[in-house]
Design a protein around this motif. Structure first.
Motif, PDB file in Angstrom:
ATOM      1  N   VAL A   1      -2.820  -9.031  -7.937  1.00 16.75           N
ATOM      2  CA  VAL A   1      -1.529  -8.620  -8.192  1.00 16.75           C
ATOM      3  C   VAL A   1      -1.384  -7.559  -7.049  1.00 16.75           C
ATOM      4  CG1 VAL A   1      -0.665  -6.951  -9.586  1.00 16.75           C
ATOM      5  CG2 VAL A   1      -1.912  -8.662 -10.743  1.00 16.75           C
ATOM      6  N   LEU A   2      -0.432  -7.753  -6.319  1.00 18.69           N
ATOM      7  CA  LEU A   2      -0.026  -6.563  -5.225  1.00 18.69           C
ATOM      8  C   LEU A   2       1.252  -5.817  -5.832  1.00 18.69           C
ATOM      9  CD1 LEU A   2       0.311  -9.140  -2.317  1.00 18.69           C
ATOM     10  CD2 LEU A   2      -1.713  -7.875  -3.047  1.00 18.69           C
ATOM     11  N   CYS A   3       1.101  -4.195  -5.834  1.00 16.56           N
ATOM     12  CA  CYS A   3       1.925  -3.413  -6.386  1.00 16.56           C
ATOM     13  C   CYS A   3       2.218  -2.149  -5.276  1.00 16.56           C
ATOM     14  CB  CYS A   3       1.389  -3.001  -7.524  1.00 16.56           C
ATOM     15  SG  CYS A   3       2.462  -1.727  -8.320  1.00 16.56           S
ATOM     16  N   VAL A   4       3.424  -2.173  -5.104  1.00 19.10           N
ATOM     17  CA  VAL A   4       3.783  -1.112  -4.220  1.00 19.10           C
ATOM     18  C   VAL A   4       4.065   0.140  -4.950  1.00 19.10           C
ATOM     19  CG1 VAL A   4       5.313  -0.079  -2.394  1.00 19.10           C
ATOM     20  CG2 VAL A   4       4.832  -2.665  -2.413  1.00 19.10           C
ATOM     21  N   THR A   5       3.594   1.279  -4.936  1.00 23.28           N
ATOM     22  CA  THR A   5       3.713   2.376  -5.654  1.00 23.28           C
ATOM     23  C   THR A   5       3.516   3.614  -4.976  1.00 23.28           C
ATOM     24  OG1 THR A   5       2.795   3.510  -7.687  1.00 23.28           O
ATOM     25  CG2 THR A   5       1.315   2.468  -6.115  1.00 23.28           C
ATOM     26  N   HIS A   6       4.308   4.885  -5.628  1.00 25.90           N
ATOM     27  CA  HIS A   6       4.036   6.227  -5.092  1.00 25.90           C
ATOM     28  C   HIS A   6       3.774   7.124  -5.918  1.00 25.90           C
ATOM     29  CE1 HIS A   6       6.732   4.886  -1.533  1.00 25.90           C
ATOM     30  NE2 HIS A   6       7.403   4.236  -2.542  1.00 25.90           N
ATOM     31  N   LEU A   7       2.883   6.558  -7.128  1.00 25.60           N
ATOM     32  CA  LEU A   7       2.585   7.385  -8.111  1.00 25.60           C
ATOM     33  C   LEU A   7       1.082   7.386  -8.165  1.00 25.60           C
ATOM     34  CD1 LEU A   7       4.940   6.575 -11.055  1.00 25.60           C
ATOM     35  CD2 LEU A   7       4.810   8.531  -9.584  1.00 25.60           C
ATOM     36  N   PRO A   8       0.376   8.477  -8.192  1.00 25.13           N
ATOM     37  CA  PRO A   8      -1.168   8.451  -8.272  1.00 25.13           C
ATOM     38  C   PRO A   8      -1.759   7.885  -9.603  1.00 25.13           C
ATOM     39  CG  PRO A   8       0.006  10.557  -8.435  1.00 25.13           C
ATOM     40  CD  PRO A   8       0.897   9.764  -8.192  1.00 25.13           C
ATOM     41  N   GLN A   9      -1.078   7.880 -10.463  1.00 27.95           N
ATOM     42  CA  GLN A   9      -1.413   7.332 -11.744  1.00 27.95           C
ATOM     43  C   GLN A   9      -1.418   6.164 -11.600  1.00 27.95           C
ATOM     44  OE1 GLN A   9       1.185   9.360 -11.419  1.00 27.95           O
ATOM     45  NE2 GLN A   9       1.333  10.821 -13.222  1.00 27.95           N
ATOM     46  N   VAL A  10      -0.771   5.231 -10.909  1.00 27.73           N
ATOM     47  CA  VAL A  10      -0.822   3.932 -10.880  1.00 27.73           C
ATOM     48  C   VAL A  10      -1.928   3.352  -9.624  1.00 27.73           C
ATOM     49  CG1 VAL A  10       0.574   1.847 -10.066  1.00 27.73           C
ATOM     50  CG2 VAL A  10       1.570   3.586 -11.451  1.00 27.73           C
ATOM     51  N   ALA A  11      -1.700   4.231  -8.630  1.00 25.80           N
ATOM     52  CA  ALA A  11      -2.492   3.885  -7.581  1.00 25.80           C
ATOM     53  C   ALA A  11      -4.109   3.904  -7.958  1.00 25.80           C
ATOM     54  CB  ALA A  11      -2.612   4.723  -6.375  1.00 25.80           C
ATOM     55  N   ALA A  12      -4.363   5.128  -8.608  1.00 27.23           N
ATOM     56  CA  ALA A  12      -5.974   5.180  -9.233  1.00 27.23           C
ATOM     57  C   ALA A  12      -6.483   3.939 -10.145  1.00 27.23           C
ATOM     58  CB  ALA A  12      -5.840   6.482 -10.182  1.00 27.23           C
ATOM     59  N   GLN A  13      -5.409   3.184 -10.713  1.00 24.81           N
ATOM     60  CA  GLN A  13      -6.041   2.010 -11.383  1.00 24.81           C
ATOM     61  C   GLN A  13      -6.410   0.894 -10.783  1.00 24.81           C
ATOM     62  OE1 GLN A  13      -6.258   2.029 -14.922  1.00 24.81           O
ATOM     63  NE2 GLN A  13      -5.694   4.291 -15.180  1.00 24.81           N
ATOM     64  N   ALA A  14      -5.949   0.750  -9.396  1.00 23.07           N
ATOM     65  CA  ALA A  14      -5.985  -0.229  -8.786  1.00 23.07           C
ATOM     66  C   ALA A  14      -7.728  -0.667  -8.376  1.00 23.07           C
ATOM     67  CB  ALA A  14      -5.413  -0.109  -7.551  1.00 23.07           C
ATOM     68  N   HIS A  15      -7.808  -1.986  -8.262  1.00 25.28           N
ATOM     69  CA  HIS A  15      -9.182  -2.395  -7.953  1.00 25.28           C
ATOM     70  C   HIS A  15      -9.211  -2.128  -6.361  1.00 25.28           C
ATOM     71  CE1 HIS A  15      -8.319  -4.887 -11.485  1.00 25.28           C
ATOM     72  NE2 HIS A  15      -9.872  -4.638 -11.828  1.00 25.28           N
ATOM     73  N   HIS A  16      -8.329  -2.008  -5.499  1.00 22.73           N
ATOM     74  CA  HIS A  16      -8.394  -1.810  -4.130  1.00 22.73           C
ATOM     75  C   HIS A  16      -7.057  -1.345  -3.672  1.00 22.73           C
ATOM     76  CE1 HIS A  16     -11.632  -4.787  -3.915  1.00 22.73           C
ATOM     77  NE2 HIS A  16     -11.048  -5.729  -4.380  1.00 22.73           N
ATOM     78  N   HIS A  17      -7.288  -0.268  -2.876  1.00 19.46           N
ATOM     79  CA  HIS A  17      -6.194   0.481  -2.518  1.00 19.46           C
ATOM     80  C   HIS A  17      -5.707   0.391  -0.804  1.00 19.46           C
ATOM     81  CE1 HIS A  17      -4.363   4.771  -3.003  1.00 19.46           C
ATOM     82  NE2 HIS A  17      -3.631   4.043  -2.203  1.00 19.46           N
ATOM     83  N   LEU A  18      -4.702  -0.019  -0.836  1.00 21.92           N
ATOM     84  CA  LEU A  18      -4.295  -0.192   0.884  1.00 21.92           C
ATOM     85  C   LEU A  18      -3.182   0.747   1.070  1.00 21.92           C
ATOM     86  CD1 LEU A  18      -5.095  -2.972  -0.297  1.00 21.92           C
ATOM     87  CD2 LEU A  18      -4.042  -3.856   1.978  1.00 21.92           C
ATOM     88  N   MET A  19      -3.344   1.468   2.046  1.00 19.85           N
ATOM     89  CA  MET A  19      -2.079   2.563   2.562  1.00 19.85           C
ATOM     90  C   MET A  19      -1.459   1.979   3.833  1.00 19.85           C
ATOM     91  SD  MET A  19      -2.603   6.430   3.894  1.00 19.85           S
ATOM     92  CE  MET A  19      -3.795   5.816   5.273  1.00 19.85           C
ATOM     93  N   VAL A  20      -0.095   1.911   3.476  1.00 21.32           N
ATOM     94  CA  VAL A  20       0.919   1.486   4.486  1.00 21.32           C
ATOM     95  C   VAL A  20       1.562   2.648   5.114  1.00 21.32           C
ATOM     96  CG1 VAL A  20       3.134  -0.171   4.655  1.00 21.32           C
ATOM     97  CG2 VAL A  20       1.222  -0.460   2.909  1.00 21.32           C
ATOM     98  N   GLN A  21       1.378   2.492   6.469  1.00 16.73           N
ATOM     99  CA  GLN A  21       2.127   3.855   7.135  1.00 16.73           C
ATOM    100  C   GLN A  21       3.006   3.116   8.278  1.00 16.73           C
ATOM    101  OE1 GLN A  21      -1.787   5.565   8.680  1.00 16.73           O
ATOM    102  NE2 GLN A  21      -1.057   7.391   7.465  1.00 16.73           N
ATOM    103  N   LYS A  22       3.932   3.886   8.512  1.00 12.81           N
ATOM    104  CA  LYS A  22       4.962   3.334   9.534  1.00 12.81           C
ATOM    105  C   LYS A  22       5.029   4.345  10.740  1.00 12.81           C
ATOM    106  CE  LYS A  22       9.339   3.116   8.135  1.00 12.81           C
ATOM    107  NZ  LYS A  22      10.786   2.769   7.490  1.00 12.81           N
ATOM    108  N   SER A  23       4.981   4.006  11.860  1.00 11.54           N
ATOM    109  CA  SER A  23       5.135   5.038  12.864  1.00 11.54           C
ATOM    110  C   SER A  23       6.165   4.504  13.985  1.00 11.54           C
ATOM    111  CB  SER A  23       3.754   4.986  13.768  1.00 11.54           C
ATOM    112  OG  SER A  23       3.467   3.810  14.204  1.00 11.54           O
ATOM    113  N   SER A  24       6.859   5.475  14.800  1.00 14.26           N
ATOM    114  CA  SER A  24       7.741   5.311  15.739  1.00 14.26           C
ATOM    115  C   SER A  24       7.489   5.764  16.900  1.00 14.26           C
ATOM    116  CB  SER A  24       9.087   5.416  15.332  1.00 14.26           C
ATOM    117  OG  SER A  24      10.120   5.254  16.164  1.00 14.26           O
ATOM    118  N   THR A  25       7.587   5.010  17.878  1.00 15.50           N
ATOM    119  CA  THR A  25       7.341   5.616  19.466  1.00 15.50           C
ATOM    120  C   THR A  25       8.869   6.084  20.066  1.00 15.50           C
ATOM    121  OG1 THR A  25       7.842   3.524  20.666  1.00 15.50           O
ATOM    122  CG2 THR A  25       5.732   4.159  19.997  1.00 15.50           C
ATOM    123  N   GLY A  26       9.820   5.609  19.256  1.00 14.94           N
ATOM    124  CA  GLY A  26      11.486   6.174  19.635  1.00 14.94           C
ATOM    125  C   GLY A  26      12.015   4.945  20.098  1.00 14.94           C
ATOM    126  N   ARG A  27      11.386   4.110  20.718  1.00  7.80           N
ATOM    127  CA  ARG A  27      11.726   2.887  21.016  1.00  7.80           C
ATOM    128  C   ARG A  27      11.514   1.525  20.167  1.00  7.80           C
ATOM    129  NH1 ARG A  27      10.805   1.817  27.703  1.00  7.80           N
ATOM    130  NH2 ARG A  27      11.803   3.576  28.227  1.00  7.80           N
TER     131      ARG A  27
END
Length: 218
Positions: free
Chosen positions: A147-173
């Protein structure tokens, strides 16, 4: 003579088809009654207190016979009181669709064949205890399949067997997206950030650690 044999065989096969189709329809009706009750209860537990699902089975004529029998099946849902059940796609928002889908998957987990499930926006418009229930359902599904789940809630994230953090960055270009697997204390810190914002305190860290440990014990 050959035509007579073929006609008799065709008649026999048609009778056998009708017999099997009738048996299948009966079993579908029985399964539908159980499913709509279980899914309705699941929907209500997931933040839609007046939610109700119905399985509509329309019996078709022989002219519309197919390999799946003589039934047309449609899922109907009512999300609000006083609203007549309507086709699922017409009455549910994105978040509601995700929660209804989650309730369906939980209700049918014993028979489902899909190896991977992806949920997005399943936590839209909910929080608190309902969010924790969503997380528990997702964790339950995760014991049976991926099961893959995108969430912003700690109550949901804390229940996961594994936690992956997705980060977006920009250089301007250009913009890049990175995915990081969080382990142990990193995960605690991320759940704490989801709980209390950028600045971490001993209180939020302890709360995050408790949430994760409690989920692992379930």
């Amino acid at each position: 003579l050959q035509l007579d044999k073929l006609a008799q065989e065709t008649k026999r096969l048609k009778q056998e088809y009708l017999k099997q189709a009738a048996s299948l329809s009966q079993r579908r009706q029985q399964a539908a009654e159980r499913m709509q009750q279980e899914v309705s209860e699941g929907i209500q537990a997931l933040g839609m207190p007046h939610g109700e699902m119905q399985v509509q089975i329309e019996h078709l004529g022989m002219d519309r016979a197919s390999a799946t029998g003589l039934d047309r099946i449609e899922f109907l849902v009512s999300a609000n009181p006083g609203m007549a059940p309507q086709p699922l796609a017409k009455v549910a928002s994105g978040g509601e669709l995700s929660r209804i889908s989650l309730a369906l998957q939980v209700a049918t987990i014993r028979w489902a064949q899909v190896p991977t499930l992806i949920f997005d926006e399943v936590d839209v418009g909910i929080g608190g205890a309902v969010a924790e229930i969503v997380g528990r359902h997702l964790r339950q599904l995760g014991k049976e399949r991926q099961v893959l789940c995108v969430t912003h809630l700690p109550q949901v994230a804390a229940q996961a067997h594994h936690h992956l953090m997705v980060q977006k960055s920009s250089t301007g270009r250009e913009t890049q997206t990175a995915i990081q697997i969080l382990e142990s204390e990193q995960r605690t810190e991320e759940v704490a950030r989801m709980l209390g914002g950028v600045e971490l305190t001993d209180h939020t860290l302890a709360h995050a650690r408790e949430m994760i440990e409690r989920a692992q014990e379930a």
